[in-house]
Design a protein around this motif. Structure first.
Motif, PDB file in Angstrom:
ATOM      1  N   THR A 242       0.821  -1.218   0.000  1.00 12.05           N
ATOM      2  CA  THR A 242       0.000   0.000   0.000  1.00 12.05           C
ATOM      3  C   THR A 242       0.848   1.258   0.000  1.00 12.05           C
ATOM      4  OG1 THR A 242      -0.151   0.074   2.407  1.00 12.05           O
ATOM      5  CG2 THR A 242      -1.826  -1.215   1.245  1.00 12.05           C
ATOM      6  N   GLY A 243       2.099   1.150   0.477  1.00  9.90           N
ATOM      7  CA  GLY A 243       2.984   2.311   0.505  1.00  9.90           C
ATOM      8  C   GLY A 243       4.039   2.234  -0.568  1.00  9.90           C
ATOM      9  N   GLU A 244       4.609   3.392  -0.887  1.00 15.37           N
ATOM     10  CA  GLU A 244       5.642   3.447  -1.911  1.00 15.37           C
ATOM     11  C   GLU A 244       6.987   3.068  -1.311  1.00 15.37           C
ATOM     12  OE1 GLU A 244       7.597   6.639  -5.086  1.00 15.37           O
ATOM     13  OE2 GLU A 244       5.782   7.137  -3.971  1.00 15.37           O
ATOM     14  N   GLU A 246      11.003   2.950  -0.973  1.00 17.61           N
ATOM     15  CA  GLU A 246      12.207   3.732  -1.258  1.00 17.61           C
ATOM     16  C   GLU A 246      13.403   2.795  -1.113  1.00 17.61           C
ATOM     17  OE1 GLU A 246      14.742   7.334   0.807  1.00 17.61           O
ATOM     18  OE2 GLU A 246      12.553   7.373   0.951  1.00 17.61           O
ATOM     19  N   VAL A 254       9.399   1.390   3.443  1.00 19.89           N
ATOM     20  CA  VAL A 254       8.056   1.609   2.912  1.00 19.89           C
ATOM     21  C   VAL A 254       7.275   2.437   3.917  1.00 19.89           C
ATOM     22  CG1 VAL A 254       5.932   0.546   2.071  1.00 19.89           C
ATOM     23  CG2 VAL A 254       8.136  -0.604   1.706  1.00 19.89           C
ATOM     24  N   THR A 256       3.941   3.564   5.207  1.00 19.16           N
ATOM     25  CA  THR A 256       2.632   2.944   5.042  1.00 19.16           C
ATOM     26  C   THR A 256       1.662   3.365   6.131  1.00 19.16           C
ATOM     27  OG1 THR A 256       1.441   0.831   5.015  1.00 19.16           O
ATOM     28  CG2 THR A 256       3.495   0.887   6.267  1.00 19.16           C
ATOM     29  N   ASP A 262       0.673  -4.560   5.037  1.00 18.87           N
ATOM     30  CA  ASP A 262       1.911  -4.664   4.276  1.00 18.87           C
ATOM     31  C   ASP A 262       2.884  -5.662   4.915  1.00 18.87           C
ATOM     32  OD1 ASP A 262       1.141  -2.947   2.277  1.00 18.87           O
ATOM     33  OD2 ASP A 262       1.975  -1.169   3.249  1.00 18.87           O
TER      34      ASP A 262
END
Length: 300
Positions: A242-244, A246, A254, A256, A262
């Motif tokens: 759900t999170g981007e 890096e 991440v 989130t 996740d």
């Protein structure tokens, strides 16, 4: 009945609006923390609630009293621990606590309060011989001795070492358990997160956020999920999150708002592949993170 009701509170000094329409409610038996940078209006609000300063406008009710007119009947039901207080240096600790106990109709015994605040070994010591931390404990003792229904704590653990801070936290928890309502101001966000049932964050005389610490954290901040990519794995191989993500070398983080989802996706993916996610960790945000964000947003 609520212990404290503040509605539309205003206080102005010349052209400076020290308190600009502040409202909050404190329930009986709660620890409520007022947070904010220097100059945010905390001290003015607390002094109005204690009855030491007049307000310009707004409604204030504390234990059913208007502090501005409550007089002795009001003062006998509250305790105040100031950020800095002056003492008669030649009194002993016991003599000073006993003196203050005499101001109240139903005080605690002086020796009981001295022991609860960690001053038993200094019972007969002159105030002038006390260290800074011991003087702060004496502040607490004098605020408690009157058996207050509501206790105002202004930066109560300033100057305490870590052990003394935790002892003070245990004392405050015990007071809450016994039904004492506490209004706390502190610059230590871990202290507010540990102790407060509710907080209000002030900036420039206004409340910019209020609620339970966990609620503010959940609403304002994301958690950070961190791990290292297994050997031979690319970021594109990871399951949908759900999170981007890096990526720095093999390190992945991440941000989130759905950490459980996740984490479940990642660990399930690793189990299916028979691999390990080394350095896997989940960093939960703190009240300090939220506070700093709120203060920065308010000044932008």
């Amino acid at each position: 009945m609520s212990a404290m009701i503040v509605e539309g509170l205003h206080k102005q000094y010349g052209t400076v609006k020290a308190v600009d329409g502040v409202s909050f409610t404190v329930e009986r038996g709660e620890v409520f923390a007022l947070l904010g940078p220097n100059g945010a209006g905390k001290t003015t609000i607390v002094e109005i609630l204690e009855g030491h300063r007049e307000r310009d406008a707004g409604r204030v009710s504390v234990l059913g009293f208007d502090p501005a007119t409550g007089g002795r009947a009001y003062r006998e039901r509250i305790g105040v621990v100031l950020q800095e207080a002056g003492f008669e240096e030649e009194f002993s600790v016991f003599e000073l606590v006993r003196l203050y106990a005499g101001f109240y109709p139903h005080p605690y015994g002086p020796d009981e309060v001295i022991e609860r605040t960690g001053l038993k070994d200094k019972r007969d010591a002159r105030v002038r011989t006390l260290s800074g931390g011991q003087r702060r404990r004496l502040d607490l003792a004098l605020g408690l001795v009157g058996r207050p229904e509501l206790l105002f704590l202004d930066e109560p653990t300033t100057g305490f070492d870590p052990s003394a801070r935790h002892h003070a936290w245990e004392l405050i928890d015990g007071l809450r358990s016994s039904g004492t309502t506490i209004l706390l101001t502190t610059h230590y966000m871990d202290e507010a997160q540990q102790l407060a049932d509710q907080v209000a964050v002030l900036r420039a005389g206004r409340v910019v956020a209020a609620g339970a610490p966990d609620t503010l954290i959940a609403a304002e901040r994301t958690s950070v999920l961190s791990f290292r990519l297994p050997e031979g794995t690319a970021v594109a191989d990871l399951p949908p999150l759900t999170g981007e993500a890096e990526v720095r070398g093999t390190a992945v983080s991440v941000a989130t708002r759905h950490p459980a989802r996740d984490m479940h996706a990642l660990t399930g993916w690793a189990l299916e592949r028979g691999t390990e996610l080394t350095s896997l960790s989940l960093a939960r945000p703190s009240l300090e993170d939220v506070y700093l964000d709120l203060v920065e947003e308010a000044t932008s």
